[in-house]
Design a protein around this motif. Structure first.
Motif: not given
Length: 183
Positions: A77-93
């Protein structure tokens, strides 16, 4: 009897051709797990988690899923179903939601709802940044070759930066006063 061998041989040949499609793939699922492991703690904790995930077969299962399913989907397909999507990042702010698509990232702060968009233009080999109130993005990095980029400096001009320890250190020293002034 011969018909049965022919059928089994045909099934094995088809299965073998599907498995060996010359698709190395990006191994996005396995890399996401490895990436998460790097955020757990210091190098000793990372090593312990790595060993535990090898014993419990987390890495083995993710690699098998990548090889048999996800990389094949990416190849066809040319698309990786896992590579893109949503991530949650915990930062200092606070927490940030990072949505990935084919051309870049949308970063949303859960603190104040502010949004920043990072886009990669493959034709021009540039990264740009844009906020919702801007009509077009501002280019902040241009890929020159494997060893050099152009980055926007504190003076607003583009400067050549070598992609090695000395080049990055020189850029940090040049950009640091501007970064401190905005805080």
């Amino acid at each position: 009897m011969k018909r049965r061998y022919l059928f089994v041989g045909l099934v094995l040949a088809l299965a073998g051709s599907m498995v060996s499609t010359s698709c190395i793939g990006s191994f996005a699922l396995t890399n996401k797990i490895l990436g998460w492991n790097h955020t757990v703690g210091n190098k000793f904790v990372n090593e312990l988690v790595f060993i535990a995930f090898c014993i419990v077969p987390v890495y083995e299962v993710s690699a098998l899923a990548d090889v048999l399913v996800i990389n094949s989907i990416e190849f066809w397909s040319g698309n990786n179903p896992v590579a893109c999507g949503r991530s949650v990042i915990e930062g200092q702010d606070g927490r940030y939601l990072v949505d990935c698509d084919k051309t870049g990232y949308t970063i949303t702060s859960e603190n104040d709802g502010s949004v920043v968009r990072l886009d990669f233009n493959a034709d021009e080999q540039t990264w740009s940044v844009r906020t919702p109130d801007m009509e077009e993005g501002v280019v902040f990095m241009t890929m020159i070759d494997d060893n050099n980029v152009e980055m926007v400096g504190a003076d607003g001009d583009m400067h050549r930066v070598a992609l090695d320890a000395q080049g990055v250190l020189a850029y940090q020293q040049q950009a640091l006063p501007a970064m401190l002034a905005t805080r």
